[in-house]
Design an enzyme around this catalytic site. Sequence first.
Site, PDB file in Angstrom:
ATOM      1  N   ASP A 116      12.632  24.059  12.802  1.00 11.28           N
ATOM      2  CA  ASP A 116      12.711  24.649  11.465  1.00 11.28           C
ATOM      3  C   ASP A 116      12.824  26.163  11.564  1.00 11.28           C
ATOM      4  OD1 ASP A 116      10.112  25.162  12.242  1.00 11.28           O
ATOM      5  OD2 ASP A 116       9.166  24.223  10.508  1.00 11.28           O
TER       6      ASP A 116
ATOM      7  N   GLU B 283       1.395  25.917  20.807  1.00 10.28           N
ATOM      8  CA  GLU B 283       1.996  27.234  20.562  1.00 10.28           C
ATOM      9  C   GLU B 283       0.925  28.305  20.451  1.00 10.28           C
ATOM     10  OE1 GLU B 283       5.111  29.597  17.608  1.00 10.28           O
ATOM     11  OE2 GLU B 283       4.854  27.431  17.396  1.00 10.28           O
TER      12      GLU B 283
ATOM     13  N   ASP C 133      12.704  18.886  13.763  1.00 11.00           N
ATOM     14  CA  ASP C 133      11.509  19.354  13.064  1.00 11.00           C
ATOM     15  C   ASP C 133      11.483  18.805  11.645  1.00 11.00           C
ATOM     16  OD1 ASP C 133       9.580  20.804  14.383  1.00 11.00           O
ATOM     17  OD2 ASP C 133      10.591  22.729  14.153  1.00 11.00           O
TER      18      ASP C 133
ATOM     19  N   GLU D 121       3.806  19.402  12.393  1.00 14.42           N
ATOM     20  CA  GLU D 121       2.727  20.354  12.648  1.00 14.42           C
ATOM     21  C   GLU D 121       1.433  19.837  12.035  1.00 14.42           C
ATOM     22  OE1 GLU D 121       3.712  24.268  11.286  1.00 14.42           O
ATOM     23  OE2 GLU D 121       5.624  24.329  12.342  1.00 14.42           O
TER      24      GLU D 121
END
Length: 260
Positions: free
Chosen positions: A49, A187, A88, A120
């Site tokens: 994304d 991340e 994503d 996420e």
Amino acid sequence: MADKPKPVTVATLLDMKRKGVKIAMLTAYDFPTARIAEEAGVDVVLVGDSVAMTKLGYDSTLPVTMDEMMHHVKAVKRGLSRALLVADMPYLSYELDPKEAAHNAGRFLKEGGAHAVKLEGGMEIAPIIKELIKVNVPVFGHLGLTPQAVNRLGGYKVQGRKPQDAERILTEARVLEGAGVCAVVLECVPAELAKEITKRLQIPTIGIGAGPHCDGQVLVSYDMLGLYENPPSFVKQYAHLRSDITRAAKEYIDDVKSGR
């Protein structure tokens, strides 16, 4: 005549972790970049994304839509034959309703040709992951700095420095594994935390700004290629295409203006 390389699957990634073979993952957003990544031998291609900023000019990942993501997933798919393609899930395409999440994820496989999707979040998305797996959609998790939560996190900064935050991220990684994800992107977490998570999980970890101990690494290709002036501090730039392209464009303009 050399044998054609076998396509990378989620089972391939699990086998790579077991054998200690590192996984190379890059983003791509269009056909030519996908072809280059494929020819270079990348294992996994992510249509991130991050396309919101790299290609569409938004100031964060939040505005990008399912239709915009689908457009780029289809283009990248046309450029791949071996690499595993991950799409994503954009903001608000999966958080509100597990059934809607399964429908949207299924579209990426059915219409876009993706092999897996990435979501996420931690414990709160475990039920959503299970719903996706029910309809046979492989899922990558994403913990640490989660850009879709940038407003809640207060900016783009390292996560998991405090002991309680590190313990929470480790717990969430195990919850995601239990929910059925096939890999977890970590991340911007401390290297030692990423190392511990990698040791604890049976599934691969893919790091970005998370040190060298993960089972693989992913970078935004535009950062890696030097197309931006100020990439994140953890990025190693393997080329400086922004300056090369600017120079080439100037030479072209000079030739046109001078009549050459």
